[in-house]
Structure formats: C-alpha cells, structure tokens
Design an enzyme around this catalytic site. Structure first.
Site, PDB file in Angstrom:
ATOM      1  N   THR A 171      14.742 -32.592   7.514  1.00  0.00           N
ATOM      2  CA  THR A 171      15.255 -33.799   7.130  1.00  0.00           C
ATOM      3  C   THR A 171      16.641 -33.366   6.209  1.00  0.00           C
ATOM      4  O   THR A 171      16.556 -32.616   5.498  1.00  0.00           O
ATOM      5  CB  THR A 171      14.414 -34.751   5.754  1.00  0.00           C
ATOM      6  OG1 THR A 171      15.134 -35.616   5.454  1.00  0.00           O
ATOM      7  CG2 THR A 171      13.711 -33.895   4.868  1.00  0.00           C
ATOM      8  N   VAL A 172      17.731 -34.120   6.975  1.00  0.00           N
ATOM      9  CA  VAL A 172      18.812 -33.517   6.130  1.00  0.00           C
ATOM     10  C   VAL A 172      18.713 -34.214   4.636  1.00  0.00           C
ATOM     11  O   VAL A 172      19.718 -33.478   3.687  1.00  0.00           O
ATOM     12  CB  VAL A 172      19.953 -34.345   6.764  1.00  0.00           C
ATOM     13  CG1 VAL A 172      20.156 -33.956   8.213  1.00  0.00           C
ATOM     14  CG2 VAL A 172      19.946 -36.063   6.723  1.00  0.00           C
ATOM     15  N   ASP A 173      17.973 -34.881   4.245  1.00  0.00           N
ATOM     16  CA  ASP A 173      17.938 -35.346   2.719  1.00  0.00           C
ATOM     17  C   ASP A 173      17.378 -34.219   1.818  1.00  0.00           C
ATOM     18  O   ASP A 173      17.358 -34.297   0.595  1.00  0.00           O
ATOM     19  CB  ASP A 173      16.832 -36.564   2.647  1.00  0.00           C
ATOM     20  CG  ASP A 173      17.500 -37.758   3.208  1.00  0.00           C
ATOM     21  OD1 ASP A 173      18.897 -37.861   3.362  1.00  0.00           O
ATOM     22  OD2 ASP A 173      16.779 -38.772   3.286  1.00  0.00           O
ATOM     23  N   MET A 217      26.077 -38.890   3.208  1.00  0.00           N
ATOM     24  CA  MET A 217      24.592 -39.387   3.181  1.00  0.00           C
ATOM     25  C   MET A 217      23.939 -38.837   1.926  1.00  0.00           C
ATOM     26  O   MET A 217      24.539 -38.012   1.323  1.00  0.00           O
ATOM     27  CB  MET A 217      24.102 -38.765   4.415  1.00  0.00           C
ATOM     28  CG  MET A 217      24.421 -39.438   5.973  1.00  0.00           C
ATOM     29  SD  MET A 217      23.596 -38.911   7.306  1.00  0.00           S
ATOM     30  CE  MET A 217      23.697 -40.320   8.591  1.00  0.00           C
ATOM     31  N   GLY A 218      22.711 -39.393   1.760  1.00  0.00           N
ATOM     32  CA  GLY A 218      21.752 -39.338   0.802  1.00  0.00           C
ATOM     33  C   GLY A 218      21.614 -40.171  -0.142  1.00  0.00           C
ATOM     34  O   GLY A 218      22.332 -40.412  -1.242  1.00  0.00           O
ATOM     35  N   ARG A 219      20.865 -41.162   0.134  1.00  0.00           N
ATOM     36  CA  ARG A 219      20.647 -42.494  -0.376  1.00  0.00           C
ATOM     37  C   ARG A 219      19.872 -42.032  -1.821  1.00  0.00           C
ATOM     38  O   ARG A 219      20.369 -42.815  -2.802  1.00  0.00           O
ATOM     39  CB  ARG A 219      19.955 -43.597   0.393  1.00  0.00           C
ATOM     40  CG  ARG A 219      19.843 -44.968  -0.121  1.00  0.00           C
ATOM     41  CD  ARG A 219      19.872 -45.899   0.991  1.00  0.00           C
ATOM     42  NE  ARG A 219      21.180 -46.176   1.623  1.00  0.00           N
ATOM     43  CZ  ARG A 219      22.002 -47.153   1.348  1.00  0.00           C
ATOM     44  NH1 ARG A 219      21.604 -48.205   0.421  1.00  0.00           N
ATOM     45  NH2 ARG A 219      23.311 -47.427   1.956  1.00  0.00           N
TER      46      ARG A 219
END
Lengths: 403, 403
Positions: free
Chosen positions: A126-128, A174-176
């Site tokens: 996951t990129v998160d 990104m990265g909520r």
C-alpha cells in the site's frame, strides 16, 4: 508494485511444480474468486511473468471489496469454498493494505470455521504505508522517490523563474490519513542540496496564518518556496481543506483538489505568483522512477509468501524487518495476521518537526533507504516496455454467483 | 534543457581560450545584462559545468522580459552597449523561445543601429515547440517523453482499477496555444500497447457532447479511458475551458485548472468514477526521464552557437534540420534570425485525426524520434545529483540602472 509481488509469487511457485500445480489469479481480486472468474497464469510465458517485475499496476485487475464477517455474510464464504474446492485451491495469497489483510485473515480461518483446508498469506502492499509490524509497505518507496525527485526538480525550475515570475510552487500528493507520502517531499532538500520546502501533513491541523507566514519567510530568504500538500489536510473545523464548497457558473458543485485551494491563499494573502500541480495517479504508477529497494522488497514478500505456505504457514504476512539504517539491512519475517489486520499503524507524529512544516532527521533516516537505487524498466522506441497478460480464463465448473 | 545548452556553450567556449576569454552569464537573463549583474562562469569548475548537462532548469536564472523596439526604448539598448563595452563582450548568446529570438535579433542589429560591434546568436529552447525552421525545440522532446510515459503508466493503473473504481483518468498538460505537448499523450498508445486515449487539443474547439460520447464509447469498449487535456482548450465561445468563473464559499474567484472542469463533465454527463492530475512544472522539470535525443540536441545547439560565432556569424539561430525519420537523422544548420523571430510556426493541424481526439501516423512519425533514448542523471542516496553554480558576480564598473 502489485505486479512485482505477483512476479515473486508466480516465479517461486513455478520452482515447486511438485507442490504447486498452477497459480490462478482472481480477475480483479477477491471478486474474481467469488465469481469463479479465474485467470490461468500457467498460460503466460516465463518472459511475460518476468516482465511483471518492471510493469506498473496490477496485471490481473484489482477491486475495492471488503468481505463482511462470517456471521454477516456466510453465503460469500461458502461460495469461496465451493470455488476453491472445484479448482483444487489450497493456498491463497492476497495482496493489499489493511482491508485486504482483514479479508485474508477471514479466509485463513475457513479451515476452522467452515472446515475447508486452506492456507492464506497476506502479501503487503500500500502506498499509504500504514500496515503495522512491517518496516514499510511495498509500493510506498517508489511513490516516495517520485515525490522527492519531482519536488526537487520543480524547485530547481521555480528557483530559476522566481526573479520575474513564479515564486511559489504547490504540489498535491496522496495520503488521505497518513502523511508518509507528503513527508517524502522533505527528501527533496538534503544537506548538499538545500531547498525551501513547506510540507502540509494530514496529521497537523492547518493554520492559514502560520502557513502563509512560513511561506513568506522562505520566499523573502530564498526568493521562492515549494509546498508539498497532502490531499488529506484538514482545517480547525476538521473538514478537508479541499472541501471548499466550490461551485461553477451554473451552481454545480466543483470537485477539489487541495492544491488550488492553497494556491488561492498564497495569492490572496501574499500576492506571490504561483503554480500548482496535482500528482494523483502519476505518482503511484511512475514505474519509470521506481525505487530499487522497493522493487526488491515487493518481489521478496511475494517470494516469501510462497515459501511460507510451503512451510505450512497460515494467517501470516511476510513483513520487512529493518535491521539497520545505514547501511540499510532488512529481512523478511513472519507476522501474525491477527496482529496486522485492523490495527492502525503508528502515525508519523514524531517524524514531523516542531513547527509542523518539515521532517525530522529521524524521519529522514527512516525514509532515505526506501528510495535508494533506481530500477529502470526496459525501453523500446523511447517508451517503457510494460507487459500485459493474456489473462486466459480457467473453465468454469460452477453455477453463476451474484455479488 | 536550458542548462544542457549552456553546458554546450561553455564547454565549447573553453576549448577556444584564444578567441573567448570568459563566458559571462546574465543573472536572470537579459535583466542581468541590463543591470550589469553578470556571473563569471570562469569561476565554475569543469565538473560543475559538465554537470549542467544533466541538471534541470536554468542555473543562472531566467526572466520574462521582452525588449521593446529601439524607437520605443533606446535607453535600454544604450545601456546594453555600455555593459558590453565595460566588460569587453563581443559575442551574445540568448536562449529561449519566440520572444527571446526577437530580443536576440534586436541585439544583433546593434552594430548597425548604434555602432557597437556585437555578434548575437539565438539558442532555441521552448517546451511549446513553436519556433519555425528548426525541426523541434530543445526542451520539448523531454516534456513529450514525460507526458507519453506518464500517460501510459497512469492508463495501466486505471485499467487495473476500472472494474470497481476509477474508470476515467484525466491529466492536464502544458501548451496554451500549441497542441504539441498534448499530442505527445498519443504516444502512450502504440501498436504493441494499445490504450484508449482521448486528447483535447487547443487547436480543436471543444464540444462537450462529442467529447462525452467519445469517452463513453471507449469506457464501454475498454472498460476505462485516459484523457490528455491541454491547458489551452477553448469552447465555442472562444474562452478557455479552465476559465469557469469558479467561486469559493466566500465568493472569491477560484483559480482553474482545466482538468477538474473536464472531470466535472465526466461525472455530470457520464457518472463514471474519475481521477485527475495536473502535471504543470512536474512535466517540464522532469530531468529524471529526459529524452536522450533532446539532451543531445540541446547540447548540440549550444555548441553550434559558439562555433557559428567563431565563424563570424551574426543574427542566426542554430536550427535542427531533420534529414530522415527512421532512422532519425538530423544536422545543425544556420537559420536567419529574421526568419525566426516573430514568425509563428505551423500549427499541428494535419497532425490531428479527423475526429479531433487523436494523433495521425504522420504526427507519430514526427514525435517518436524526439523521445527516443533515456539520459538518466547520476544519483546519490536515491536522489538525482543536480548541480548548483556558485554564481559569483563579476565586479561592477558602471553606475546602477533602473529597469
């Protein structure tokens, strides 16, 4: 990096034909398993499977679909068992982040809950970068590299334009919920290439006045500033900064983007010339600037998943365990899936500087090894040669199923 | 690519110490020349100058500043002559697009108009790719490569997400007047990697209904679609599509971005899940994915500029002349600056398919050689090693000047 892990799984499985007949891929993930829409990866050549290592995205498709609990949806679990039994499936590998780990955990319990013998392994991705236990999550290192490199490059551009034109450049990443990707923007500046960077983290409550003051200081000192803003930044009211209730000329709601919102503040409060970018999918699909560390680890967790299953494991995740920072040493170890699924990873609080706009040295030491090395894809006529699978379906044996 | 050309100029000049004592750089371009703010590139090491070849942006700064005609602003021309005379400057190289060519032409005429002996050479560079005579403009090929590669990568990502999530991806690219950069998005799809791409060119009047119909066709056939939209797209009313009169909750004008406008149409008219990106500076500073052809040509026009001046030339531009497409052969030839300055280059009309949404084979043959080859910068600790100059000023000899 989904493909690099798939490459690790399939190549390793092919080395054990006595233990693993064929690897089937669910078309679009768990949905394919439920619909008995399986792809026979045995019909793909060794070259094609090898090329997955340097191809972005997931070649067998993916989905956003989380299995409910057995109590809530016994029907889907029974269907999975039907599909597994019909195709003699004994090993289950599932690639993804927290939700996927949860789905994988539920499937790992099928032997116990419904009496079907299955070994399920979760392959982290996951990129998160928000899974627990593992040092980092495959996919993240390459996004971090993209953001760090792009922010450095754009900063050089702004520096050369600043005298009579753009003074502030804003890039949305990104990265909520987690600020790891935004933090990577801090790597754009290093001791040998100092750059004026302001990071807006989702973990730090946005304060317009303090932010504009910081940008102003940097522009006055350096002549320009670069801002890396996470899509998940929120104001004191707890609302996303991107959610500005914009309407077009016809009164229709307009779809944000936090970068233009921040740009508007720079214009309104500081009157500096600005430009803004939104990286979106460009950042997470940028295989052309992948981190070699990331590719190596993505492949390694796929390979380890097969080795673990052959070793009798169930309900585990191959986790990357950091042994040292410099040189970066790591090993793959088993993590108990019960300790992975539905556990939120530590937020990067201690990685953020006291003013809330930068990364600490601790953060730098954590991030730097993850972007180390370049793993370039092969090119043909100026374009990267990415592979696509034939994705030949396995013959269906069961009646159709409604999701 | 400004730096790659500067590298070509300075390295070539250093090979002729008998003819060229030192290369001075105007800090921020012509403004530096007017303010007598000159940088002594002789104080930079050979290694630093060599590293300019792989460093993005312009290391000596740049400006947006067009000289008026001699009649309108004799004062500035006389100042330039004072500065040139004070520092024994006999050769003038100016790097840029159409406006810079015009400034360079005016300076080339100083011998004739004001009796100061100067030779002025224009070194072509503009990502807009809109200078006449030359096959292409240094800087463009690398932006084209970035857009083509990124569009291919994002399309792979969307393809794998489309089943249950994003079906339409929109990326906004530069080019307010000319569609060359948008056209490069068409290279994302090739005979061996066919992808559903819709291009919105600034030369083609936007028709919302036809556009949505085309996107719908592609999504129905392929499951997804990628849209490459030029910032300069206009509607039937002649207004930029990005100029939607957006206002925020407080009634303040909001700063567009055409990508979110197009995204809104996809949502409103088609109700497909979408994501959008705006590449902005990321595309033109992306040295990490530079085209080797572009770097070679950028260096070559810088080198040729010095050779031309040593050969007695004035008021010329080294132009890239294409000799064949496949293999791509080219040579540097002299172009008369009178024929370059203030002449608009042919628009890419014939390069656009009849439906207005794609590129012709003719266009592909033109573009492909320009993105050929990869010229990677060196890396250290995961980051590209870009050089910064000392930019040591030359001692001033004149009274200050007000711009």
């Amino acid at each position: 990096m989904i493909n690099a892990s798939a490459c690790g799984v399939i190549q390793t499985a092919r080395k054990h034909p006595d233990r693993i007949g064929t690897v089937f891929a669910g078309r679009n993930g768990i949905i394919g398993a439920l619909l008995e829409d399986l792809i026979d990866t045995g019909r793909e050549s060794d070259d094609s499977i090898g090329a997955l290592r340097h191809t972005p995205s997931g070649a067998f498709g993916s989905c956003r679909y989380k299995l409910n609990s057995l109590e809530q949806n016994r029907r889907e679990y029974e269907r999975l068992i039907e599909v597994f039994a019909a195709h003699d499936i004994g090993y289950f590998f599932y690639n993804g982040g927290g939700d996927s780990a949860d789905t994988c955990l539920k499937i790992s319990q099928l032997s116990e809950t419904l009496g079907y013998p299955i070994q399920a392994i979760h392959v982290p991705k996951t990129v998160d970068n928000d899974l627990p236990i593992t040092d980092n999550c495959p996919g993240f290192g390459s996004v971090a590299k993209y953001v760090a490199v792009s922010t450095r490059e754009a900063s050089f551009d702004v520096a050369s334009m600043a005298k009579t034109s753009t003074k502030v450049f804003i890039v949305e990443v990104m990265g909520r919920h987690a600020g790891w990707i935004a933090a990577a923007g801090g790597l754009a500046s290093s001791s040998d290439t100092e750059l004026p960077i302001v990071i807006l983290f989702p973990e730090v409550e946005f304060d317009r006045e303090r932010f504009c003051q910081r940008v102003d200081e940097l522009v006055k000192h350096y002549g320009y500033a670069s801002i890396v803003v996470s899509e998940g930044v929120r104001g004191a009211d707890g609302k996303f900064l991107s959610d500005q209730g914009l309407t077009d000329a016809f009164g229709h709601a307009q779809l944000g983007g936090v970068a233009p919102v921040v740009a508007n503040m720079v214009k309104t409060d500081l009157d500096y010339k600005y430009l803004w970018a939104v990286a979106d999918y460009l950042q997470r699909s940028a295989r052309h600037i992948a981190s070699a560390t990331d590719v190596t680890q993505a492949y390694a967790v796929g390979k380890a998943a097969v080795e673990m299953v052959l070793d009798g494991a169930n309900a585990v995740m191959p986790a990357i365990i950091r042994k040292s920072n410099d040189p970066y040493r790591w090993a793959i170890e088993r993590a108990d899936l019960n300790l992975v699924a539905n556990v939120e990873k530590m937020r990067p609080g201690e990685y953020i500087t006291a003013d809330g706009f930068g990364i600490t040295n601790h953060c730098r030491q954590y991030l730097e090894p993850l972007i180390e090395g370049e793993d370039y894809p092969p090119y043909s006529r100026g374009m990267p040669s990415y592979v696509r699978m034939n994705n030949i379906p396995v013959g269906k044996k069961l009646a159709p199923f409604e999701l």
